[in-house]
Write a protein that holds these residues in place. Structure first.
Motif, PDB file in Angstrom:
ATOM      1  N   UNK A  33       0.802  -1.215   0.000  1.00 16.92           N
ATOM      2  CA  UNK A  33       0.000   0.000   0.000  1.00 16.92           C
ATOM      3  C   UNK A  33       0.833   1.262   0.000  1.00 16.92           C
ATOM      4  N   UNK A  34       0.126   2.373  -0.240  1.00 24.91           N
ATOM      5  CA  UNK A  34       0.743   3.695  -0.301  1.00 24.91           C
ATOM      6  C   UNK A  34      -0.086   4.667   0.519  1.00 24.91           C
ATOM      7  N   UNK A  35       0.589   5.456   1.352  1.00 26.68           N
ATOM      8  CA  UNK A  35      -0.054   6.479   2.170  1.00 26.68           C
ATOM      9  C   UNK A  35       0.450   7.844   1.723  1.00 26.68           C
ATOM     10  N   UNK A  36      -0.455   8.784   1.518  1.00 27.84           N
ATOM     11  CA  UNK A  36      -0.091  10.142   1.097  1.00 27.84           C
ATOM     12  C   UNK A  36      -0.213  11.053   2.304  1.00 27.84           C
ATOM     13  N   UNK A  37       0.922  11.640   2.713  1.00 27.19           N
ATOM     14  CA  UNK A  37       0.988  12.329   3.996  1.00 27.19           C
ATOM     15  C   UNK A  37       1.675  13.688   3.877  1.00 27.19           C
ATOM     16  N   UNK A  38       1.357  14.405   2.808  1.00 26.49           N
ATOM     17  CA  UNK A  38       1.868  15.780   2.685  1.00 26.49           C
ATOM     18  C   UNK A  38       1.105  16.688   3.634  1.00 26.49           C
ATOM     19  N   UNK A  39       1.862  17.543   4.358  1.00 25.58           N
ATOM     20  CA  UNK A  39       1.251  18.455   5.311  1.00 25.58           C
ATOM     21  C   UNK A  39       1.603  19.914   5.053  1.00 25.58           C
ATOM     22  N   UNK A  40       2.613  20.169   4.261  1.00 21.90           N
ATOM     23  CA  UNK A  40       3.104  21.541   4.087  1.00 21.90           C
ATOM     24  C   UNK A  40       3.202  21.904   2.614  1.00 21.90           C
ATOM     25  N   UNK A  41       3.130  23.202   2.343  1.00 29.06           N
ATOM     26  CA  UNK A  41       3.269  23.698   0.982  1.00 29.06           C
ATOM     27  C   UNK A  41       2.023  23.567   0.131  1.00 29.06           C
ATOM     28  N   UNK A  42       0.949  23.062   0.699  1.00 29.21           N
ATOM     29  CA  UNK A  42      -0.257  22.813  -0.092  1.00 29.21           C
ATOM     30  C   UNK A  42      -0.966  24.107  -0.466  1.00 29.21           C
ATOM     31  N   UNK A  43      -0.903  25.108   0.405  1.00 34.90           N
ATOM     32  CA  UNK A  43      -1.546  26.388   0.103  1.00 34.90           C
ATOM     33  C   UNK A  43      -0.710  27.232  -0.846  1.00 34.90           C
ATOM     34  N   UNK A  44       0.617  27.105  -0.767  1.00 29.09           N
ATOM     35  CA  UNK A  44       1.503  27.962  -1.555  1.00 29.09           C
ATOM     36  C   UNK A  44       1.693  27.472  -2.985  1.00 29.09           C
ATOM     37  N   UNK A  45       1.625  26.172  -3.201  1.00 30.96           N
ATOM     38  CA  UNK A  45       1.915  25.619  -4.522  1.00 30.96           C
ATOM     39  C   UNK A  45       0.731  24.789  -4.992  1.00 30.96           C
ATOM     40  N   UNK A  46       0.305  25.036  -6.199  1.00 31.47           N
ATOM     41  CA  UNK A  46      -0.865  24.349  -6.728  1.00 31.47           C
ATOM     42  C   UNK A  46      -0.534  22.976  -7.286  1.00 31.47           C
ATOM     43  N   UNK A  47      -1.594  22.272  -7.681  1.00 32.74           N
ATOM     44  CA  UNK A  47      -1.428  21.022  -8.403  1.00 32.74           C
ATOM     45  C   UNK A  47      -1.398  19.779  -7.555  1.00 32.74           C
ATOM     46  N   UNK A  48      -1.481  19.909  -6.219  1.00 26.11           N
ATOM     47  CA  UNK A  48      -1.360  18.730  -5.362  1.00 26.11           C
ATOM     48  C   UNK A  48      -2.457  17.709  -5.649  1.00 26.11           C
ATOM     49  N   UNK A  49      -3.704  18.129  -5.568  1.00 22.38           N
ATOM     50  CA  UNK A  49      -4.803  17.177  -5.735  1.00 22.38           C
ATOM     51  C   UNK A  49      -4.783  16.549  -7.124  1.00 22.38           C
ATOM     52  N   UNK A  50      -4.520  17.358  -8.135  1.00 18.76           N
ATOM     53  CA  UNK A  50      -4.515  16.844  -9.511  1.00 18.76           C
ATOM     54  C   UNK A  50      -3.389  15.832  -9.715  1.00 18.76           C
ATOM     55  N   UNK A  51      -2.196  16.160  -9.214  1.00 14.67           N
ATOM     56  CA  UNK A  51      -1.057  15.255  -9.383  1.00 14.67           C
ATOM     57  C   UNK A  51      -1.280  13.945  -8.631  1.00 14.67           C
ATOM     58  N   UNK A  52      -1.767  14.016  -7.406  1.00 12.89           N
ATOM     59  CA  UNK A  52      -1.986  12.803  -6.622  1.00 12.89           C
ATOM     60  C   UNK A  52      -3.104  11.957  -7.216  1.00 12.89           C
ATOM     61  N   UNK A  53      -4.157  12.593  -7.709  1.00 14.28           N
ATOM     62  CA  UNK A  53      -5.240  11.830  -8.329  1.00 14.28           C
ATOM     63  C   UNK A  53      -4.732  11.075  -9.556  1.00 14.28           C
ATOM     64  N   UNK A  54      -3.911  11.735 -10.363  1.00 11.46           N
ATOM     65  CA  UNK A  54      -3.361  11.071 -11.546  1.00 11.46           C
ATOM     66  C   UNK A  54      -2.429   9.936 -11.148  1.00 11.46           C
ATOM     67  N   UNK A  55      -1.609  10.163 -10.117  1.00 14.58           N
ATOM     68  CA  UNK A  55      -0.691   9.133  -9.646  1.00 14.58           C
ATOM     69  C   UNK A  55      -1.457   7.921  -9.106  1.00 14.58           C
ATOM     70  N   UNK A  56      -2.466   8.163  -8.297  1.00 10.24           N
ATOM     71  CA  UNK A  56      -3.259   7.068  -7.741  1.00 10.24           C
ATOM     72  C   UNK A  56      -3.921   6.260  -8.854  1.00 10.24           C
ATOM     73  N   UNK A  57      -4.484   6.953  -9.841  1.00 12.60           N
ATOM     74  CA  UNK A  57      -5.159   6.258 -10.946  1.00 12.60           C
ATOM     75  C   UNK A  57      -4.195   5.335 -11.680  1.00 12.60           C
ATOM     76  N   UNK A  58      -2.980   5.812 -11.915  1.00  9.76           N
ATOM     77  CA  UNK A  58      -2.019   4.994 -12.654  1.00  9.76           C
ATOM     78  C   UNK A  58      -1.466   3.850 -11.805  1.00  9.76           C
ATOM     79  N   UNK A  59      -1.297   4.093 -10.526  1.00  7.63           N
ATOM     80  CA  UNK A  59      -0.848   3.016  -9.643  1.00  7.63           C
ATOM     81  C   UNK A  59      -1.923   1.924  -9.522  1.00  7.63           C
TER      82      UNK A  59
END
Length: 308
Positions: free
Chosen positions: A106-132
């Motif tokens: 399994x894989x756990x996604x545990x980013x806690x910082x930089x989410x407000x300052x830099x965009x693309x987190x949700x989109x990148x993780x959704x694409x990564x999860x789909x491919x995995x």
């Protein structure tokens, strides 16, 4: 039920605990969430922060233990130094290699910082999860938000919710006082269940840090878990196994025991005790049904020394 324990991050310098001494259940796997893998160059090429420690841990894994990999963790911010498509491609390649090499499930996604300052987190993780998931449909995927990061993880759930198995809610980051009650913990999950459409993806967060008493004590957490199990909660997790070893892994043992009990077993025990003249509550504590609702029972006798 999902029962997980983060391990390997060396909280306050504590070493990897001996995994052969960790309690096990024949009925319920214990998911060891190895913490943390990071892409130091922000290019999606992940490596475990201490490869030797990960190799050591995987060699010690035994019995009904299952290994997972957690990304980022506190102190490592989200951000991509390359385009998001390139980041996802690099992450897919590097994570497939790590998951295969170490036999992780399994894989756990545990980013806690930089989410407000830099965009693309949700989109990148959704694409990564789909491919995995396309690569390995059985891959278990968890996310680990708390109040401050919830808007970003909620967006990720909207994009990839069907492929995300559990939400490891960091309860101790919301109810920080060790005097927080089981009722307060249950109320947090009632709110979350309304937001995500039920309890089945949610897991209860237990903190076993022995010095920085943060979050409800073990007794309150276990009492809340009994109530929430009756409502269909997905499970529970511990931060962190490295802390729990100092008191004999009491939290992990109790969580595995509760997960293996038939739903409602504790309510039946309590009713039997009440009928017998008010004998002491069973050491496993929990919730009892009364009329049309539930109340949260005390969980005396099950306080882990790690958390007071």
């Amino acid at each position: 039920m999902f029962i997980g324990a983060y391990v390997g991050a060396r909280p306050l310098g504590r070493p990897l605990p001996p995994l052969g001494e960790v309690p096990q259940s024949a009925q319920v796997p214990l998911f060891l969430i190895y913490s943390f893998a990071r892409d130091a160059a922000k290019d999606g090429r992940f490596e475990f922060y201490d490869p030797w420690q990960l190799e050591t841990a995987v060699r010690q894994q035994c019995g009904n233990q299952r290994g997972m990999l957690s990304l980022a963790g506190a102190g490592f911010s989200w951000g991509s130094a390359v385009g998001l498509d390139e980041w996802v491609a690099n992450a897919l390649d590097s994570l497939q290699r790590m998951l295969d090499k170490y036999g992780l499930v399994g894989l756990d996604i545990n980013y806690e910082e930089g989410l407000d300052e830099r965009g693309g987190f949700a989109e990148a993780m959704a694409a990564l999860i789909a491919q995995l998931k396309a690569w390995r449909a059985s891959l278990l995927v968890t996310i680990s938000p708390y109040c401050a990061t919830w808007p970003h993880y909620r967006q990720l759930l909207q994009l990839a919710g069907a492929s995300i198995d559990f939400v490891n809610w960091q309860l101790y980051a919301e109810l920080e006082s060790p005097d927080a009650t089981a009722e307060e913990a249950v109320a947090v999950y009632e709110r979350l269940a309304r937001e995500v459409g039920g309890y089945s993806k949610l897991t209860l967060g237990v903190n076993t840090e022995p010095k920085d008493l943060r979050g409800p004590r073990l007794g309150a957490c276990l009492a809340a878990l009994h109530v929430l199990k009756g409502r269909g909660i997905g499970g529970a997790f511990v931060w962190a196994l490295d802390n729990s070893c100092g008191c004999g892994f009491q939290a992990e043992s109790a969580l595995l025991r509760i997960a293996g009990e038939p739903t409602g077993v504790h309510a039946q025990q309590q009713q039997g005790q009440a009928a017998g003249g008010g004998a002491q509550q069973a050491a496993t504590g929990g919730a009892a049904a009364s009329g049309g609702g539930q109340h949260v029972a005390s969980y005396s006798g099950s306080t882990c020394c790690c958390i007071g």
